[in-house]
Write an enzyme that holds these catalytic residues in place. Structure first.
Site, mmCIF file in Angstrom:
data_model
loop_
_atom_site.group_PDB
_atom_site.id
_atom_site.type_symbol
_atom_site.label_atom_id
_atom_site.label_comp_id
_atom_site.label_asym_id
_atom_site.label_seq_id
_atom_site.Cartn_x
_atom_site.Cartn_y
_atom_site.Cartn_z
ATOM 1 N N HIS A 1 17.234 8.514 57.760
ATOM 2 C CA HIS A 1 16.907 8.074 56.400
ATOM 3 C C HIS A 1 16.272 6.675 56.433
ATOM 4 O O HIS A 1 15.250 6.432 55.788
ATOM 5 C CB HIS A 1 18.180 8.063 55.548
ATOM 6 C CG HIS A 1 17.960 7.711 54.117
ATOM 7 N ND1 HIS A 1 17.704 8.654 53.141
ATOM 8 C CD2 HIS A 1 17.955 6.514 53.480
ATOM 9 C CE1 HIS A 1 17.546 8.051 51.973
ATOM 10 N NE2 HIS A 1 17.700 6.752 52.152
ATOM 11 N N SER B 1 13.375 6.367 49.735
ATOM 12 C CA SER B 1 14.730 6.423 49.217
ATOM 13 C C SER B 1 14.751 6.191 47.693
ATOM 14 O O SER B 1 14.077 6.888 46.953
ATOM 15 C CB SER B 1 15.604 5.410 49.974
ATOM 16 O OG SER B 1 16.973 5.585 49.691
ATOM 17 N N ASP C 1 20.187 14.096 56.457
ATOM 18 C CA ASP C 1 20.220 12.936 55.561
ATOM 19 C C ASP C 1 21.430 13.031 54.639
ATOM 20 O O ASP C 1 21.522 13.937 53.811
ATOM 21 C CB ASP C 1 18.929 12.888 54.745
ATOM 22 C CG ASP C 1 18.753 11.591 53.985
ATOM 23 O OD1 ASP C 1 19.747 10.866 53.790
ATOM 24 O OD2 ASP C 1 17.613 11.296 53.588
#
EC number: 3.1.1.13
Length: 324
Positions: free
Chosen positions: A299, A136, A270
């Site tokens: 995610h 991320s 996502d």
């Protein structure tokens, strides 16, 4: 490459100050100190995890153990929390009590980049090659690290569900930006009140919040109890607010300069980095190793798919490791 051994995986836990901020480090493998250049027992390679946000090392406990075993226990696998995202143990403050301020705004996005570089400089020998596995916002941090410290011996960077552009414009970003940038202070009071609950009740609340998952990693539940700390939540939300404002344009220059070292892994559903972002980066870098998830992983894969992700990464890196 996977070991069939059922022996317990050696895991070492440390709480340290890095850039003056409380930092939680989990180290998988027998290597606790990689900073001594003169040692003949140093491994050739370190796998270092750069977390997402919340950047709590505990969320990656199962992941690093699975990765370590998948690598036949040949290389250390470490995860370093973001500065100030962990709840320090008793007797340790969130910020080091010293007159020397190592870094301005260590809890901000730029500070978190410098925090990771500082950790490497102080704790890892320059002779050790690195595989950086980022998740991320950790992917943005990793690209910045490679940009700012070209001397790092990065063998590979694996960027999982990379939030490296247009965060505020993403479906989740549109929802969260007003909350993070204008209303985050309103969250502090309820968190403060919840912090007085018994630990068992906090765990029950976490289980209730994650009840929609078929299987949830137990370490995620215990780690999430950190989120009942006002100091942790304040640092987490502050960093997130900066992400919305600062992660705008993709750094295509750094990507182009390091393309052969990078593996991108995008999700199909996502809401932080939608498939449109995958399609566009794939078009801009047709020769890049840019993959789209075919397994339906979320995610926040660490909540329920750590072992599956670790197995995939092990397979991706086989060729690189055989050349060492």
């Amino acid at each position: 490459m996977r070991s069939g051994s059922e022996e317990p995986v050696p895991l070492h836990e440390e709480f340290i100050y890095c850039c003056g901020a409380a930092t939680h480090v989990l180290k998988c493998g027998p290597w606790k100190d990689l900073s001594k250049d003169e040692s003949k027992n140093l491994p050739r390679l370190l796998f270092m995890i750069i977390p997402g946000n919340p950047g709590l090392a505990g969320y990656y406990r199962t992941f690093i153990q699975a990765l370590y075993c998948g690598l036949n226990q040949q290389y250390p696998v470490w995860v370093v929390s973001h500065a100030g995202h962990c709840k320090p143990p008793s007797g340790m403050e969130m910020i080091e009590d010293t007159d020397i301020k190592e870094l301005e705004d260590v809890f901000g996005l730029n500070g978190q980049v410098e925090h990771k570089l500082n950790f490497l400089r102080k704790n890892v020998s320059k002779d050790i090659k690195l595989v950086l596995i980022a998740h991320s916002i950790g992917c943005y941090i990793t690209l910045e690290m490679m940009k700012r410290a070209s001397e790092l011996q990065v063998l590979r960077s694996v960027l999982l569900f990379p939030t490296i552009e247009r965060m505020a414009q993403s479906p989740q970003g549109k929802l969260m930006t007003p909350l993070l940038c204008k209303l985050r202070y309103a969250l502090y009071m309820p968190v403060y009140l919840l912090s007085f609950l018994p630990e068992g009740l906090k765990a029950s609340l976490v289980r209730f919040a994650l009840r929609g998952m078929k299987t949830c990693d137990e370490s995620s539940i215990t780690t999430s109890i950190n989120l009942f700390s006002v100091d942790c939540i304040a640092n987490i939300l502050y960093m997130a607010s900066q992400e919305m404002m600062k992660v705008v344009e993709r750094d295509s220059t750094t990507i182009k300069q390091n393309l052969k070292k990078l593996i991108f892994y995008y999700g199909t559903g996502d809401s932080w980095c939608p498939q449109q972002y995958y399609d566009e980066i794939k078009m801009d870098f047709p020769d890049g190793d840019i993959r789209l998830c075919e397994k339906g992983l979320r995610h926040a894969f660490v909540l329920d798919a750590s072992k599956e992700m670790a197995a995939m990464i092990t397979d991706w890196l086989q060729d690189d490791l055989t050349k060492l």
